[in-house]
Design a protein around this motif. Structure first.
Motif, PDB file in Angstrom:
ATOM      1  N   VAL A 104     -25.928 -44.668  -8.135  1.00 23.54           N
ATOM      2  CA  VAL A 104     -27.435 -44.563  -7.789  1.00 23.54           C
ATOM      3  C   VAL A 104     -27.952 -43.262  -7.713  1.00 23.54           C
ATOM      4  O   VAL A 104     -27.314 -42.491  -6.886  1.00 23.54           O
ATOM      5  N   ALA A 105     -29.303 -43.060  -8.212  1.00 21.21           N
ATOM      6  CA  ALA A 105     -29.614 -41.628  -7.824  1.00 21.21           C
ATOM      7  C   ALA A 105     -31.052 -41.868  -7.309  1.00 21.21           C
ATOM      8  O   ALA A 105     -32.073 -42.710  -7.826  1.00 21.21           O
ATOM      9  N   THR A 106     -31.288 -40.974  -6.018  1.00 13.70           N
ATOM     10  CA  THR A 106     -32.500 -41.053  -5.293  1.00 13.70           C
ATOM     11  C   THR A 106     -33.150 -40.140  -5.359  1.00 13.70           C
ATOM     12  O   THR A 106     -32.514 -38.985  -6.370  1.00 13.70           O
ATOM     13  N   LYS A 107     -34.047 -39.632  -4.756  1.00 12.17           N
ATOM     14  CA  LYS A 107     -34.823 -38.084  -5.060  1.00 12.17           C
ATOM     15  C   LYS A 107     -33.886 -37.286  -4.509  1.00 12.17           C
ATOM     16  O   LYS A 107     -33.942 -36.002  -5.050  1.00 12.17           O
ATOM     17  N   ASN A 108     -33.015 -37.489  -3.442  1.00 11.69           N
ATOM     18  CA  ASN A 108     -32.367 -36.273  -2.898  1.00 11.69           C
ATOM     19  C   ASN A 108     -30.957 -36.634  -3.114  1.00 11.69           C
ATOM     20  O   ASN A 108     -30.118 -35.502  -2.606  1.00 11.69           O
ATOM     21  N   ARG A 109     -30.364 -37.593  -3.581  1.00 10.98           N
ATOM     22  CA  ARG A 109     -29.081 -37.570  -3.725  1.00 10.98           C
ATOM     23  C   ARG A 109     -28.339 -38.699  -4.861  1.00 10.98           C
ATOM     24  O   ARG A 109     -29.191 -39.553  -5.235  1.00 10.98           O
ATOM     25  N   ILE A 110     -27.130 -38.388  -5.122  1.00  9.69           N
ATOM     26  CA  ILE A 110     -26.573 -39.242  -6.242  1.00  9.69           C
ATOM     27  C   ILE A 110     -24.923 -39.756  -5.425  1.00  9.69           C
ATOM     28  O   ILE A 110     -24.355 -38.983  -4.961  1.00  9.69           O
ATOM     29  N   VAL A 111     -25.109 -41.016  -5.186  1.00  7.74           N
ATOM     30  CA  VAL A 111     -23.639 -41.694  -5.012  1.00  7.74           C
ATOM     31  C   VAL A 111     -23.209 -42.816  -5.462  1.00  7.74           C
ATOM     32  O   VAL A 111     -23.908 -43.312  -6.193  1.00  7.74           O
ATOM     33  N   THR A 112     -21.915 -42.887  -5.524  1.00  9.30           N
ATOM     34  CA  THR A 112     -21.172 -43.696  -6.202  1.00  9.30           C
ATOM     35  C   THR A 112     -20.428 -44.920  -5.258  1.00  9.30           C
ATOM     36  O   THR A 112     -19.957 -44.296  -4.235  1.00  9.30           O
ATOM     37  N   ASN A 113     -20.321 -45.993  -5.686  1.00 11.13           N
ATOM     38  CA  ASN A 113     -19.341 -47.089  -5.251  1.00 11.13           C
ATOM     39  C   ASN A 113     -18.050 -46.933  -5.618  1.00 11.13           C
ATOM     40  O   ASN A 113     -17.151 -47.929  -5.169  1.00 11.13           O
ATOM     41  N   GLY A 114     -17.704 -46.178  -6.692  1.00 13.63           N
ATOM     42  CA  GLY A 114     -16.267 -46.249  -7.247  1.00 13.63           C
ATOM     43  C   GLY A 114     -16.235 -44.800  -8.270  1.00 13.63           C
ATOM     44  O   GLY A 114     -17.342 -44.160  -8.505  1.00 13.63           O
ATOM     45  N   ALA A 115     -15.222 -44.747  -8.979  1.00 11.37           N
ATOM     46  CA  ALA A 115     -15.178 -43.823  -9.864  1.00 11.37           C
ATOM     47  C   ALA A 115     -14.240 -44.200 -11.091  1.00 11.37           C
ATOM     48  O   ALA A 115     -13.337 -43.623 -11.068  1.00 11.37           O
ATOM     49  N   ASP A 116     -14.711 -45.170 -12.202  1.00 12.18           N
ATOM     50  CA  ASP A 116     -13.828 -45.300 -13.028  1.00 12.18           C
ATOM     51  C   ASP A 116     -13.820 -44.050 -14.019  1.00 12.18           C
ATOM     52  O   ASP A 116     -14.558 -43.078 -13.824  1.00 12.18           O
TER      53      ASP A 116
END
Length: 258
Positions: A104-116
């Motif tokens: 998910v990308a917000t205005k200030n960060r990109i985070v993931t719940n996994g990494a396939d």
């Protein structure tokens, strides 16, 4: 040709060669000459704001990010569209059922719940790393402008199942960007044109990916890069040289725009 007042440029595969951190000197020269000739220049990218590089020697007048969810002219926000929280959660649940990781990308960060594998490769195009984050659950509660996940075209309906205010923008056949329904680069440039009081006939756009197709169709002149797919070239008005051949520079030179 009507006088061009604003030019829109995708980043990856258009002004930036894949895997390279900066533009070539010829592309920089072309962009600066356009500005000197009174043409506004705008980045139009699928990248989130935090993943857009600063290009030394070139100052863009506007930025379209998240495939059109956010558009800014300096500090002035022209568009600001988000995926509703309920639909963010629906998409995450769909992805989990499919065995896919999500970013998910917000205005200030990109985070993931996994990494396939597909998501990792997708991030690497922008020189980023898809690293699972303990901040994911907090991030999804913020305004989400874009989501990213690995999937194939045949899985798109499954990704969006149960949603009505989100859609897919894709430039690669193994991953997608999920954006608000009213977003998209084509819609964004229409908003920019309206903001400045220009007409679409006074615009030109350059791109190479599937997520650039609506932009090339909306612009007065849509130019596909030589490295674009056949489907993107099919909807463009013209085709220039590839990004590896400084196609933008030579096209603008040939057309007398610089």
């Amino acid at each position: 040709m009507k006088k061009i007042k604003i030019a829109f440029f995708d980043i990856d595969g258009t002004i930036l060669r894949f895997g390279k951190p900066d533009m070539t000197e010829k592309v920089k020269e072309a962009l600066n000459m356009l500005q000197k000739n009174g043409v506004l220049i705008c980045l139009a990218t699928g990248r989130p704001l935090v993943a857009i590089p600063k290009f030394e020697g070139v100052n863009f007048d506007l930025t379209i990010a998240f495939n059109g969810s956010v558009c800014m002219a300096e500090d002035k926000v022209i568009t600001n569209l988000v995926i509703p929280y309920e639909e963010v959660m629906t998409i995450i649940n769909n992805a989990t059922r499919m065995g896919r990781a999500v970013a998910v990308a917000t205005k200030n960060r990109i985070v993931t719940n996994g990494a396939d594998e597909a998501l990792r490769e997708y991030f690497e195009v922008a020189n980023l790393k898809a690293t699972p984050s303990p901040e994911f659950d907090d991030a999804v509660k913020e305004e989400v402008y874009q989501m990213m996940m690995g999937c194939k075209r045949s899985e798109w309906d499954e990704v969006l199942e149960g949603t009505s205010k989100a859609k897919i923008a894709a430039w690669w056949d193994c991953a997608v960007d999920i954006i608000p329904d009213g977003s998209g680069k084509g819609n964004a440039i229409k908003k920019v044109v309206e903001y400045f009081g220009f007409s679409l006939d006074e615009t030109i756009a350059f791109g190479d990916g599937g997520n650039d197709a609506d932009m090339l169709q909306a612009a007065g002149i849509g130019v596909a890069m030589g490295n674009a797919s056949d489907s993107v070239k099919a909807v463009a008005d013209e085709v220039c040289g590839s990004v590896d051949e400084d196609g933008i520079y030579y096209y603008l030179k040939e057309k007398g725009l610089i």
